[in-house]
Design a protein around this motif. Structure first.
Motif, mmCIF file in Angstrom:
data_model
loop_
_atom_site.group_PDB
_atom_site.id
_atom_site.type_symbol
_atom_site.label_atom_id
_atom_site.label_comp_id
_atom_site.label_asym_id
_atom_site.label_seq_id
_atom_site.Cartn_x
_atom_site.Cartn_y
_atom_site.Cartn_z
ATOM 1 N N HIS A 11 1.546 0.180 7.622
ATOM 2 C CA HIS A 11 0.541 0.891 6.844
ATOM 3 C C HIS A 11 1.107 1.334 5.492
ATOM 4 O O HIS A 11 0.427 1.246 4.469
ATOM 5 C CB HIS A 11 0.024 2.109 7.614
ATOM 6 N N TYR A 15 -0.485 0.310 1.890
ATOM 7 C CA TYR A 15 -0.963 1.311 0.937
ATOM 8 C C TYR A 15 -0.141 1.291 -0.348
ATOM 9 O O TYR A 15 -0.682 1.446 -1.452
ATOM 10 C CB TYR A 15 -0.934 2.700 1.565
ATOM 11 N N GLU A 138 -14.625 4.878 3.027
ATOM 12 C CA GLU A 138 -13.194 4.572 2.960
ATOM 13 C C GLU A 138 -12.395 5.537 3.835
ATOM 14 O O GLU A 138 -11.387 5.153 4.436
ATOM 15 C CB GLU A 138 -12.687 4.636 1.517
ATOM 16 N N THR A 139 -12.843 6.787 3.921
ATOM 17 C CA THR A 139 -12.172 7.745 4.802
ATOM 18 C C THR A 139 -12.234 7.280 6.252
ATOM 19 O O THR A 139 -11.248 7.376 6.998
ATOM 20 C CB THR A 139 -12.807 9.135 4.666
ATOM 21 N N ARG A 142 -9.761 4.523 6.719
ATOM 22 C CA ARG A 142 -8.380 5.003 6.786
ATOM 23 C C ARG A 142 -8.076 5.653 8.129
ATOM 24 O O ARG A 142 -7.021 5.421 8.715
ATOM 25 C CB ARG A 142 -8.089 5.989 5.654
ATOM 26 N N GLU A 145 -7.393 3.405 10.821
ATOM 27 C CA GLU A 145 -6.186 2.630 10.531
ATOM 28 C C GLU A 145 -6.471 1.175 10.171
ATOM 29 O O GLU A 145 -5.702 0.277 10.511
ATOM 30 C CB GLU A 145 -5.206 2.705 11.705
ATOM 31 N N SER A 147 -5.956 -0.410 7.495
ATOM 32 C CA SER A 147 -5.286 -0.379 6.202
ATOM 33 C C SER A 147 -5.437 -1.695 5.440
ATOM 34 O O SER A 147 -5.448 -1.707 4.207
ATOM 35 C CB SER A 147 -3.800 -0.052 6.387
ATOM 36 N N VAL A 150 -8.788 -1.423 3.698
ATOM 37 C CA VAL A 150 -8.676 -0.442 2.610
ATOM 38 C C VAL A 150 -7.925 -1.047 1.434
ATOM 39 O O VAL A 150 -8.326 -0.904 0.270
ATOM 40 C CB VAL A 150 -7.979 0.837 3.105
ATOM 41 N N GLU A 275 1.003 9.352 1.406
ATOM 42 C CA GLU A 275 0.181 8.604 2.356
ATOM 43 C C GLU A 275 0.979 8.204 3.585
ATOM 44 O O GLU A 275 0.419 8.045 4.674
ATOM 45 C CB GLU A 275 -0.410 7.354 1.683
#
Length: 498
Positions: A11, A15, A138-139, A142, A145, A147, A150, A275
Motif C-alpha cells: 500500500h 500511495y 475515495e475514502t 481507501r 484497502e 489502493s 485509488v 499515509e
C-alpha cells in the motif's frame, strides 16, 4: 487490513507512486501555467482555489472521518446497506441541501444588491458538491484497502485535469476562467467514474435509515471537521489576508507561485510518510503499546532526518533557481517564498513524527486546540508582517505558526510516546549540513547563470558533500543502503546477461 508488513509495504508503494506521479503533474503544470497566466490571473486562480478547499471541508460534514472509523469490516449485506445509507448517502444528501441553501442565498443577495460574481466563482460553486462526492467515494476505496484503484484514479484524474486546464488556456484564453473551466470538466469526468463505482458497490435502502447511527456519525465527525477546516484555513489565510491587506491580486499571485511549488514538497515529504506511518502506529500502539511506537519512530527518524535536512538545504539555497528554471525569470519574485516554505515543508514531517501520539491517546480536542493556535498565530503575524514585509511577511507567518504548533505537539504528547532523533543522528547531520553549506558558498563564488545552470551545478556541489559525510560518519546508513545498492547492481547484471 492485513497484519503483515508486506501488505502495508504494498500500500505504501502504491500511495507513494501515486503521490509522485501527481507531484510530477504539478511540476509540469506549474511552469506552464505560471508562464501562460500573469500574476493577477494566477492570483485569481489561487484565491478561488482556497475558497473551494474551505467549502469542501465544510460540506463533507465529517462523513469521511466517520466512514474510516465506522466502516463495517466483515459485515454482511444488510450491514453494508446500513453503512452506505447512513454514513454515505444521507450525509451526502445533507451536504447537497447545505450547498443548495448557500447557492440560493448567493443568488438572492446578488439580485437584491446588484453585485455580480466572476465566472470563476460560479464554476467553483458548481464544482464543490462534485468534489465532496468524489472525496467520500475515495475514502471508501481507501478504507477497503483498494489502493490500486485509488492510485490509478488519483493519477489519471490529476493528469486529465492538467491536460484540460492547459488545453483551455491555450485554445480559449490566457485567463483564470479558462483554466477553471478545464478543471471543472475534469471534475465532471472524475465524478462520473466515482458515481458508477458507488452505484455498483454502495446501495441505498430507505428501510435501513437509522437516526441513531447518523447521530453517532455526526458526533464523531464534526469535531474533526473543525480541525480540517482550520487546517485548510492555515494554508489559505495567507492568500486571503494578502488580498485584503494589499488589494492586489498580483501580490497574491507572487505568493501563490512559491506556495504552490512548496505544496509539492509537502505532498511528497509529508503525505506519503503519514499515509503509511499512521496506520502502522495505530496498529503497533494497540497491540504492543507506547514503547513499540517509540521504537517505530526511532527506526524512521534516522533516514527521515537525513533526507529532510538535505532537501531543506537544497531548497533554501537553490529554490529561486528552480523557480526561474521552471517558470522563467519573470517569476523570480516568488523564489524567496518557495525557498522558505519549501525548506519548512521538508523539515516539518520530522517534527510531526516526533510529536505524533495525541490521536493515539484520543486527545482530539487537544489536536483541535493546537490547530486553533496555529491559525491564530498565523493570522496575527500576517496582520503585522504583511504591511511590513509584503509577500515575505506571509511566508514568515506560516513558518512561525507551523513551528509553534509542531513544537507544542511535541511538548504536550505523553512522554511515553515522545521521541526525537538520537544524538548520533543529530551530530552527523550537523557536520553534513556544514559540508553542504560550504558547497553552497562555492556555488555562489562561481557566478553561475541563474536557473538550470546554477541549480544543476549547485545541486552537485551541495548534495554530494552532504551525502558523503553522512555515509562516512553513520554506519547505520551504510548498512541500510548497501543491500539495496547490491540488489540494484544484481538486477542490472541480470538484465545485461539476459
Amino acid at each position: 487490513m492485513s497484519n503483515g508488513t508486506p501488505g502495508l509495504a504494498r500500500h505504501y508503494l502504491r500511495y507513494s507512486t501515486a503521490n509522485l506521479l501527481v507531484m510530477m503533474a504539478g511540476l509540469v503544470s506549474f511552469p506552464l501555467l505560471t508562464r501562460l497566466l500573469d500574476n493577477t490571473q494566477y492570483g485569481i486562480l489561487g484565491y478561488y482555489e482556497t475558497w473551494v478547499l474551505m467549502a469542501v471541508a465544510v460540506a463533507k460534514l465529517g462523513a469521511q472521518h466517520s466512514i474510516q472509523r465506522f466502516y463495517p469490516h466483515g459485515g454482511d449485506e444488510e450491514r453494508m446497506r446500513s453503512f452506505a445509507t447512513n454514513l454515505f448517502y444521507l450525509p451526502m444528501i445533507g451536504s447537497l441541501a447545505l450547498w443548495a441553501f448557500v447557492g440560493a442565498v448567493v443568488i438572492v443577495h446578488g439580485y437584491v444588491t446588484g453585485d455580480g460574481h466572476s465566472p470563476v466563482f460560479w464554476m467553483a460553486l458548481v464544482m464543490t458538491p462534485m468534489l465532496v462526492y468524489s472525496s467520500l467515494v475515495e475514502t471508501v476505496l481507501r478504507v477497503t484497502e483498494q489502493s490500486r484503484t485509488v492510485m490509478l484514479t488519483r493519477v489519471a484524474w490529476r493528469w486529465l485535469q492538467l491536460a484540460l486546464m492547459l488545453g483551455a488556456v491555450l485554445a480559449v484564453q490566457h485567463t483564470a476562467a479558462a483554466a477553471y473551466g478545464g478543471k471543472l470538466l475534469a471534475v465532471v469526468v472524475g465524478m462520473a467514474f466515482y458515481f458508477g463505482w458507488a452505484r455498483r458497490n454502495l446501495h441505498f435502502a430507505r428501510s435501513r435509515m437509522d437516526a441513531a447511527e447518523l447521530r453517532q456519525s455526526f458526533a464523531y465527525g464534526m469535531p474533526l471537521v473543525a480541525t480540517e477546516i482550520l487546517a485548510v484555513a492555515l494554508v489559505s489565510v495567507d492568500r486571503i489576508m494578502l488580498k485584503n491587506l494589499s488589494g492586489d491580486f498580483a501580490v497574491v499571485g507572487i505568493y501563490s507561485v512559491g506556495a504552490a511549488l512548496a505544496m509539492q514538497v509537502h505532498m511528497f515529504m509529508n503525505l506519503t510518510v503519514f499515509e503509511s506511518f499512521t496506520p502502522a502506529a495505530n496498529r503497533v500502539f494497540t497491540t504492543d503499546g507506547a514503547a513499540a511506537v517509540r521504537a517505530l519512530k526511532r527506526t524512521m527518524l534516522m533516514p527521515m532526518t537525513y533526507a529532510a535536512i538535505g532537501v531543506a538545504i537544497l531548497l533554501w539555497t537553490l529554490g529561486t533557481d528552480l523557480i526561474i528554471a521552471l517558470s522563467g525569470a519573470g517569476k523570480a519574485q516568488s523564489g524567496p517564498v518557495f525557498e522558505l516554505m519549501g525548506a519548512m515543508n521538508a523539515i516539518l514531517p520530522v517534527m510531526l513524527v516526533c510529536g505524533f501520539g495525541l490521536v493515539l491517546e484520543r486527545r482530539t480536542k487537544t489536536v483541535l486546540a493546537l490547530m486553533c493556535l496555529a491559525v491564530a498565530v498565523n493570522a496575527a503575524l500576517n496582520w503585522f508582517w504583511i504591511p511590513a514585509y509584503g509577500v515575505m511577511g506571509a511566508a514568515y507567518a506560516t513558518l512561525v505558526s507551523s513551528a509553534v504548533s509542531s513544537l507544542a505537539a511535541c511538548v504536550m504528547v505523553d512522554r511515553s510516546l515522545r521521541q526525537f532523533p538520537d544524538a548520533k543522528t543529530l551530530t552527523t547531520v550537523v557536520f553534513a549540513a556544514i559540508a553542504a553549506l560550504l558547497g553552497g558558498w562555492v556555488t555562489v563564488q562561481l557566478s553561475l547563470r541563474p536557473g538550470w545552470q546554477r541549480m544543476l551545478v549547485g545541486g552537485m556541489l551541495i548534495g554530494m558533500p552532504y551525502l558523503l559525510v553522512l555515509l562516512a560518519l553513520d554506519g547505520r546508513l551504510r548498512a541500510m543502503l548497501y543491500p539495496k545498492l547490491r540488489a540494484v547492481e544484481r538486477r542490472i547484471g541480470e538484465g545485461a546477461v539476459g
